[in-house]
Every structure is written in structure tokens, then in C-alpha cells.
Design a protein around this motif. Structure first.
Motif, short mmCIF file in Angstrom:
data_model
loop_
_atom_site.label_atom_id
_atom_site.label_comp_id
_atom_site.label_asym_id
_atom_site.label_seq_id
_atom_site.Cartn_x
_atom_site.Cartn_y
_atom_site.Cartn_z
N ILE A 103 -6.78 8.41 -3.27
CA ILE A 103 -7.77 8.16 -2.22
C ILE A 103 -7.78 6.68 -1.87
N ASN A 104 -7.71 5.85 -2.91
CA ASN A 104 -7.77 4.42 -2.67
C ASN A 104 -6.57 3.91 -1.88
N SER A 105 -5.39 4.44 -2.18
CA SER A 105 -4.23 3.94 -1.44
C SER A 105 -4.26 4.45 0.00
N ARG A 106 -4.80 5.64 0.20
CA ARG A 106 -4.95 6.11 1.59
C ARG A 106 -5.96 5.25 2.33
N ASN A 107 -7.05 4.90 1.64
CA ASN A 107 -8.05 4.03 2.26
C ASN A 107 -7.48 2.66 2.59
N MET A 108 -6.70 2.12 1.66
CA MET A 108 -6.10 0.82 1.90
C MET A 108 -5.17 0.88 3.11
N GLU A 109 -4.46 1.99 3.25
CA GLU A 109 -3.58 2.16 4.40
C GLU A 109 -4.40 2.13 5.70
N LYS A 110 -5.56 2.80 5.67
CA LYS A 110 -6.42 2.80 6.85
C LYS A 110 -6.95 1.40 7.14
N ILE A 111 -7.30 0.66 6.08
CA ILE A 111 -7.80 -0.71 6.27
C ILE A 111 -6.72 -1.58 6.91
N LEU A 112 -5.52 -1.49 6.37
CA LEU A 112 -4.42 -2.28 6.93
C LEU A 112 -4.16 -1.90 8.38
N ASN A 113 -4.22 -0.60 8.65
CA ASN A 113 -3.99 -0.16 10.02
C ASN A 113 -5.11 -0.64 10.95
N GLY A 114 -6.33 -0.79 10.41
CA GLY A 114 -7.43 -1.36 11.20
C GLY A 114 -7.12 -2.81 11.56
N GLU A 115 -6.62 -3.57 10.59
CA GLU A 115 -6.26 -4.96 10.84
C GLU A 115 -5.14 -5.03 11.88
N ILE A 116 -4.17 -4.15 11.73
CA ILE A 116 -3.02 -4.15 12.64
C ILE A 116 -3.48 -3.78 14.05
N VAL A 134 0.83 -1.20 0.00
CA VAL A 134 0.00 0.00 0.00
C VAL A 134 0.86 1.26 0.00
N VAL A 135 1.92 1.25 0.82
CA VAL A 135 2.83 2.41 0.86
C VAL A 135 3.44 2.63 -0.52
N CYS A 136 3.79 1.55 -1.18
CA CYS A 136 4.34 1.66 -2.55
C CYS A 136 3.35 2.39 -3.46
N PHE A 137 2.09 1.96 -3.44
CA PHE A 137 1.11 2.59 -4.32
C PHE A 137 0.80 4.02 -3.90
N LYS A 138 0.88 4.27 -2.59
CA LYS A 138 0.66 5.63 -2.12
C LYS A 138 1.74 6.55 -2.68
#
Lengths: 326, 326
Positions: free
Chosen positions: B139-152, A121-125
Motif C-alpha cells: 500500500i505504501n509503495s502504491r501511495n508513494m507512486e501516487k505522490i510522485l505522480n502528483g509532483e510530476i 518507488v517502482v523498485c519497492f513496488k
């Protein structure tokens, strides 16, 4: 404290940009779990060579590029590489990477799965914020698909005693060379080169990547686990057969085939025995010839580039990289 | 043969587009290993509800959008969702998903790691080819980062008996609501809405996602493993505590706490006992109130949207979804 590999002292034009690449990666890695953040940062600091960002940056120096943008794209490429390493270590159950415990070994597979996902994800960001347009993201996602398919192909070919040299080359193109090619393409293309120059750069990167992986595979047969930072011939135990073994199998003794049939049950003594048989069957010698062919192809490609400081550093780096250790 | 969940027969405007979404996903999933391709396709066909693409498509119907583009973006969102499910099943060592064996259980963690990674890439490939610009990818990569951080965050909070309701809400915002929010945002934004309308859509999506996850968590306490398609209270055994348990712990008997301290060693009998104690301690009742609050908030948001067929389907779907099973 950001510290890059000592080898970069020989490349004064590149060293500060690689330091900036590493710093930018650090700044972008912030998970909600300090343990995971630290694990990723420790892995990044454990002396990865930063070759892919180095090639990206060098290929961007044939045109007048925004250096900050190029550093960010180089960071995206190294972040992707790190993500694939973390996930590879789950798949291979590897204990060591860069002379320290892998993330899976230290924190379990749950942390390793999410740490790798997080870095994707960081890569795509980074890509989404710094590329000039959708085109690079399209190319990058196609490249990532090829990389994943290379990994999948390798998994499918495990324990195949009849694996051919073509199978091996297809595998390493996917899992290694593709990312070297993408690094060179993105470096050239995003610095404003023509499509033709970017494709020429990508081809050079593919050849470098193939040669690099063959050399890496040869080193598995030449070095002790202490020198290499990971257990010797663990890949063979996992059923991953590389160039020296593939060549050796072409004129193999029944002894070698008998040993390999033990598959995951291979002992350390077996592996040392395999190593000796592969050398005795000229597997390493033939793999060295193959690496030399791709090295020559890459260096010829670099010689055809416009002559400037970056071109000279490209030549020096590629020669140094592919001549290492033997 | 592409077949969507029977519930969509009630939504004649949506059903053909959801079928097209599923078909496009199928067409884009082509790994070099037929075994992995089949495993992913079987998972997709095992009756996933396609809720996230449904919301994306519905929110795109307030403006005149290119339907093929919207279908591709809906497919990207469901592909991302599928990727996270495959990786979640590795982390949780889940045996069942959608009434069939998980990819890890059937093919091993190596296949599951790469299958998930492959779908992340397919998601970005679809996004990169169909969005109107870099903004949606950002926006999508920021969202994915938030999703991953939710899992973490969820992983970090495991086995925490003092977990608060706020901790729980933060967790489910990340791991579930964020993707519902993104689906609604992308649907609106990419169909040419104003930034304000897209943000309003995202907020509705977040509320739907929160309510949806609470209802899902309540169902763990109400249903047998046969009906639900996965073992009951396996999450509790893994240390993942959800709304009913968090509420029950606020006025818990020492008996419940004593049981939970067994952690991963909880037996099936223990889990059934926990289920009964949580119900007796009003955990499920209070969780239902919380779900009702978020459902009401989401429905109020939908009522404020311009009235058209899509708005009516949005209202109906959201009500149906959040009223299910109790």
C-alpha cells in the motif's frame, strides 16, 4: 521494442529472462508525464548492461525458483540501479550517460529528481509484490542505506589528496559492490537457498562488484570519450579520485599534485596531462593488479559453487566482465 | 534535545507519542557524513508540525495496538514527508523552509539529492521492520507512486493559464492528500482494524489533506514572508498556480493575465500586485469556500467514528488545523 545488449547472445539460458526483465521494467514505468516516461525508457534502452539482474537470475538457478518472481526481483534491482544513476548525474552535473544526454541535461534537474524518486518507488513496488516476505525488503532497505552512505562517503572525500586505498575501497563497496552483493543474495535467497548459501553468493557478488568498479575506473584512464560514451576524467575534475590516481599519488611527482590542486578548474588539457602522469607513475598498472586480485577471489568463489549450467555461465560472465578492454 | 511543536500541549494523549516519534527518527538518521546528518536533524527540529504522524497515531487508537510499533510507523511517514520536502526544495530552488535555509541552499544540490534519497531509505527500513506484513509495504509503495505522480503532474501543469479547478484538485490529492490518507490508513489498518474501517479512515485523511493544502495555499496570499517562514508567492513565480489564483483566473482582468505571462521573470512587486488582484477578483474568498467544503466533509467523517478520546482529539485537531489564520 525491448532489446538487450548483444553480449547476452553468448548466454542462451539467460538472454530470454533478461529480455523479460527489461519488458517488466517498461511495463511498470508509467508516470503522468509522457515526457518523463519516455526519458526514463530511453535511458533504459540506451544499452545498460543489465549485469545486476543477470547475476540475480544466475544465482537463482541453483534452486527451483518461480522464474516470473525472479524476473520481477531482477527488474527491481535494475530499476534501483537506474534510479541511482539518474541522481548521480544530477550530483555530478554529467552531460552524457550511455552515449546520450543525461535526464538532467535534457530535461532539467526537476525532472531528474522526480524521475529518480519515481524509480525508487517502482523498485519497492516490485519488491513488495514479488518477495516471499518482509525479510528481503529488510535486507534491501539495509543495502540501499549502505549504497547511499557509499555515495555520501564519496562526496565527503572529494578533492582529498591524501585519500588512502582503504578509503577508496570503502567507497566503491558502498556505491557499487553493495548492489552486486544484494543482487546475488536476493537471487539465491528468494529461490529458496539456505541462509549460508545466500551469504556465500553475496560475498561473491561483493568481490565481483569491487573488481568491476576498479576495472571501470581503469577504463577512464585508457579510453577516449567517444569510445566510453562520457567525457574522460570528468570525475577527477569533480574531485572523485579512483584507484589509478590513488596509487599514482603514493609516489607522485609534485607536478601531479600541483595539477590536482586546480580542482574544478581543471581544463581538458590538464585532464589529459593527469591521465599521462598517472600512467607514468604506474597508477594504472597497480590498479590492474588490484582488480586481478578481486577477480581471482570472485572466480575462486564461483568455482566452489555446485557445478551446473548456471555456475558455468557465472564463471564465463565474470571472467569476460573483468577482462574487458585490457 | 527532542522538542515538538507547542500546539501539541493541547493533546496530552498524543504529545508523548509524538516526542517518541521524533526521537526514533533522530536515532535512525545516521549518515557517514556528520554534516549531512546534522543538516537533516536541523530540518526536522525546525518545527515541522508532525501532522501526518499525529493522524497516524490517532487513527491507531480505535483498536488495541502495540504503541511502539505505531510510533515507528508514524516515524516512517514523517521521514517520507521530510524526504519529499528536501527534494521539492531542489526542484523549486527554494531558499527557505521552516524559517531556515533549505538543505540545497546551505549545502548544495548534491547533498540535498542524497539526503532525500537517504530518508526514503530510512522510511522503508522503518516500514520493513515494524509492519505486520507485506500488505502495508505494498500500500505504501502504491501511495508513494501516487505522490510522485502528483509532483510530476504539478510540474507538467506549470505556467498553464487555463488550469482548471479539477486539475488543481488532482494535483493536491497527489502531492499532499495522498500522504494524509496513507497516514490514516496505516494507523487504522496496522492497529488491527477491518479493511472497511481502514478505508473509511483513509477517506477522512484524504479530505483533511485536501482542505489542509487549500488552506496552506490561501495563506500564501494572506501572510508576509516573515510570518510564513518562506518568500511569498514564490510558487507563482515558479509557475505553480493554486486555488486562489485558479479561481481568480475564472473571472480575471487582462491585467492579471498580462502579469502572469512574465513567468519566471516576475519581480517581488509583480507578486505583490498579483496577490492584490487575486484578492480583488474573489480568488481567496472562493478558495475559502472550497476549503470549508472539504473541512466539513472531513469533520462529518470523524463524527461518524466510534466516540472515544481519540475521536474527540481527531475532531479538535482537524477543526483547529483548518481554521488556522483566518
Amino acid at each position: 521494442m525491448t532489446k538487450i545488449n548483444a553480449m547476452w547472445q553468448q548466454y542462451p539460458g539467460l538472454a530470454p529472462e533478461l529480455t523479460a526483465t527489461l519488458t517488466l521494467m517498461e511495463q511498470n514505468i508509467k508516470t503522468h508525464d509522457p515526457k518523463i516516461t519516455t526519458a526514463i525508457l530511453e535511458m533504459i534502452h540506451a544499452g545498460g548492461k543489465l549485469l545486476r539482474p543477470a547475476y540475480c537470475l544466475l544465482f537463482s538457478k541453483f534452486h527451483t525458483a518461480d522464474r516470473q518472481k525472479m524476473i520481477a526481483l531482477a527488474a527491481a534491482i535494475e530499476t534501483l540501479h537506474t534510479a541511482t544513476l539518474i541522481h548521480d548525474d544530477i550530483v555530478d552535473d554529467s552531460a552524457l550517460r550511455r552515449n546520450q544526454g543525461t535526464i538532467q541535461a535534457r530535461f532539467g534537474k526537476d525532472t531528474a529528481v522526480y524521475a529518480g524518486d519515481y524509480l525508487f518507488v517502482v523498485c519497492f513496488k516490485l519488491l513488495a509484490h514479488y518477495t516471499s516476505g518482509l525479510r528481503s525488503i529488510q535486507i534491501n532497505s539495509r543495502n540501499m542505506e549502505k549504497i547511499l552512505n557509499g555515495e555520501i562517503r564519496q562526496m565527503k572525500m572529494r578533492y582529498q589528496l591524501d585519500m588512502s586505498l582503504d578509503d577508496y575501497l570503502l567507497q566503491i563497496k558502498g556505491k557499487t559492490a553493495q548492489l552486486f552483493g544484494a543482487a546475488c543474495f536476493i537471487g539465491a535467497y528468494e529461490s529458496g537457498s539456505s541462509q549460508a548459501f545466500a551469504q556465500q553468493s553475496q560475498q561473491i557478488g561483493l568481490d565481483i562488484g569491487i573488481a568491476f568498479q576498479i576495472v571501470d575506473d581503469i577504463l577512464d584512464y585508457a579510453q577516449s570519450s567517444t569510445v566510453l560514451g562520457k567525457p574522460v576524467l570528468q570525475d577527477v575534475r569533480q574531485g572523485v579520485y579512483s584507484a589509478p590516481l590513488v596509487f599514482a599519488l603514493q609516489h607522485a611527482t609534485p607536478e601531479l599534485i600541483q595539477l590536482l590542486k586546480k580542482g574544478p578548474q581543471l581544463t581538458d588539457t590538464d585532464c589529459e596531462h593527469i591521465r599521462q602522469l598517472v600512467i607514468a607513475n604506474r597508477g594504472v598498472a597497480q590498479a590492474k593488479q588490484l582488480a586481478a586480485q578481486y577477480t581471482k577471489k570472485a572466480l575462486t568463489g564461483i568455482q566452489r559453487l555446485p557445478i551446473n549450467a548456471a555456475q558455468q555461465e557465472l564463471y564465463q560472465l565474470t571472467q569476460q566482465l573483468l577482462d574487458r578492454q585490457y
